[in-house]
Design an enzyme around this catalytic site. Structure first.
Site, PDB file in Angstrom:
ATOM      1  CG  ASN A  60      -4.568  57.071  -0.456  1.00 44.31           C
ATOM      2  OD1 ASN A  60      -4.598  58.276  -0.265  1.00 44.31           O
ATOM      3  ND2 ASN A  60      -4.561  56.538  -1.665  1.00 44.31           N
ATOM      4  CG  LEU A  76     -10.686  47.957  -6.175  1.00 43.92           C
ATOM      5  CD1 LEU A  76      -9.846  47.177  -7.166  1.00 43.92           C
ATOM      6  CD2 LEU A  76     -10.956  49.375  -6.693  1.00 43.92           C
ATOM      7  CE  LYS A  77     -14.641  41.741  -4.973  1.00 43.95           C
ATOM      8  NZ  LYS A  77     -13.306  42.019  -5.498  1.00 43.95           N
ATOM      9  CG  LEU A  78     -21.039  48.236  -4.362  1.00 43.60           C
ATOM     10  CD1 LEU A  78     -22.425  47.899  -4.906  1.00 43.60           C
ATOM     11  CD2 LEU A  78     -21.004  49.669  -3.864  1.00 43.60           C
ATOM     12  CG  ASN A 135     -14.282  55.719  -1.908  1.00 41.12           C
ATOM     13  OD1 ASN A 135     -13.387  54.912  -1.702  1.00 41.12           O
ATOM     14  ND2 ASN A 135     -14.621  56.128  -3.131  1.00 41.12           N
ATOM     15  CG  HIS A 193     -13.367  58.741  -7.370  1.00 38.51           C
ATOM     16  ND1 HIS A 193     -13.460  57.432  -7.803  1.00 38.51           N
ATOM     17  CD2 HIS A 193     -13.430  59.515  -8.482  1.00 38.51           C
ATOM     18  CE1 HIS A 193     -13.589  57.414  -9.116  1.00 38.51           C
ATOM     19  NE2 HIS A 193     -13.568  58.662  -9.552  1.00 38.51           N
ATOM     20  CG  ASP A 231     -16.997  56.448  -7.119  1.00 36.50           C
ATOM     21  OD1 ASP A 231     -16.626  55.978  -8.204  1.00 36.50           O
ATOM     22  OD2 ASP A 231     -16.450  56.195  -6.038  1.00 36.50           O
ATOM     23  CD  GLU A 270      -5.391  59.151  -4.724  1.00 37.66           C
ATOM     24  OE1 GLU A 270      -5.559  58.208  -3.940  1.00 37.66           O
ATOM     25  OE2 GLU A 270      -5.281  59.019  -5.942  1.00 37.66           O
TER      26      GLU A 270
HETATM   27  C1  GRF Z   1      -6.059  55.428  -4.869  1.00 33.64           C
HETATM   28  O1  GRF Z   1      -5.666  55.956  -6.110  1.00 33.64           O
HETATM   29  C2  GRF Z   1      -7.458  55.855  -4.540  1.00 33.64           C
HETATM   30  O2  GRF Z   1      -7.829  57.084  -5.114  1.00 33.64           O
HETATM   31  C3  GRF Z   1      -8.296  54.778  -5.138  1.00 33.64           C
HETATM   32  O3  GRF Z   1      -7.550  53.584  -4.966  1.00 33.64           O
HETATM   33  C4  GRF Z   1      -6.164  53.911  -4.914  1.00 33.64           C
HETATM   34  C5  GRF Z   1      -5.572  53.282  -3.687  1.00 33.64           C
HETATM   35  O4  GRF Z   1      -4.191  53.417  -3.754  1.00 33.64           O
HETATM   36  N1  GRF Z   1      -9.589  54.699  -4.490  1.00 33.64           N
HETATM   37  P1  GRF Z   1      -3.311  52.916  -2.489  1.00 33.64           P
HETATM   38  O5  GRF Z   1      -3.618  51.457  -2.294  1.00 33.64           O
HETATM   39  O6  GRF Z   1      -3.720  53.744  -1.304  1.00 33.64           O
HETATM   40  O7  GRF Z   1      -1.880  53.165  -2.913  1.00 33.64           O
END
Ligand code: GRF
Length: 201
Positions: free
Chosen positions: A13, A85-87, A102, A104, A145, A174
C-alpha cells in the site's frame, strides 16, 4: 501535505501511494514508520529516499511516548496507517483529529475490531459465506477500526475458493482506493457535511 505512512511489513500500500504521487506535487510522503526494526516496506521507502523510523522498546527504536514530539519535529501534517498493527497513542490521535486514516481489508463495521487483521479478516469473510467484501478507508480514533468511514469499495466474492483468493482480490482494490483517498486529502477535497464524509470531485 507532509505525510507519514505507518506500515507493518510488505508495504504494497505504501508503494501504491508513492506510485500515485507522481502527478500530485501536493503529496509529500516524508516519513515511514513501522513497529519492526526492518521490513520490506522500509526497502521501498529507502528506494524513494524517505526516512524510516522503528517504534518500540528495542534498541534503535523510538519509544511510543516520544512519537508525538517526533511527528511535530518532522512537521508531519497527516498520517496514513497502512498495515500498522499497533494502537496509535491517544495523544497522537488527539493531535491528528481527522488527519489520521487507516485502511481495513473489509467493509466495516463488519469484520473489524481487535484481532481482525491480515488473513484473519479474509478467513472470517470466507467462512461467513458473504457474497461481497471490500475495502474501507476510515478516520482513526482511539480504538480499532471504529472511526468515521471515508471511502469504501466492494468486490464480488460469490465465486471465491479460499481466504487467500479473497485477500488477493481485496488487495488489488486497496491499491486503488488508498492512493485515491490520500491524494484527495492532499488536494483538500474531503469534507464532513451533516455528519457524513464527502469526497469532492
Ligand atoms: C493490507 O491488507 C491492509 O488492508 C491492512 O494491512 C495490509 C497491509 O499490506 N491494514 P501492505 O503492507 O500494504 O502490503
Amino acid at each position: 501535505m507532509k505525510v507519514a505512512v505507518f506500515v507493518s511489513g510488505r508495504g504494497t500500500n505504501l508503494q501504491a501511494i508513492l506510485s500515485s504521487r507522481q502527478d500530485n506535487k501536493k503529496l509529500d510522503v516524508s516519513a515511514v514508520f513501522s513497529d519492526k526494526l526492518d521490513c520490506p516496506a522500509f526497502d521501498i521507502a529507502r528506494r524513494y529516499s524517505i526516512p524510516t523510523f522503528s517504534l518500540g522498546n528495542k534498541e534503535g527504536c523510538i519509544i511510543y511516548r516520544e512519537l508525538s514530539e517526533l511527528l511535530s519535529n518532522l512537521k508531519i501534517e497527516f498520517i496514513v496507517l497502512a498495515g500498522f498493527l499497533k494502537l496509535i497513542p491517544n495523544d497522537v490521535v488527539a493531535n491528528f483529529d481527522k488527519r489520521i486514516i487507516n485502511i481495513h481489508p473489509a467493509l466495516l463495521p463488519s469484520f473489524g475490531g481487535k484481532g481482525m487483521f491480515g488473513i484473519n479478516v479474509h478467513k472470517a469473510v470466507y467462512e461467513s459465506s458473504v457474497k461481497v467484501t471490500g475495502v474501507t478507508v476510515h478516520f482513526v480514533d482511539s480504538s480499532y477500526d471504529t472511526g468515521k468511514i471515508i471511502a469504501q469499495r466492494c468486490v464480488d466474492i460469490s465465486d471465491a475458493v479460499s481466504p487467500e483468493d479473497i485477500a488477493e482480490r481485496v488487495l488489488k482494490i486497496e491499491h486503488q482506493i488508498l492512493p485515491y483517498v490520500v491524494n484527495k486529502f492532499a488536494e483538500n477535497k474531503i469534507r464532513i457535511i451533516n455528519d457524513r464524509v464527502v469526497v469532492l470531485d
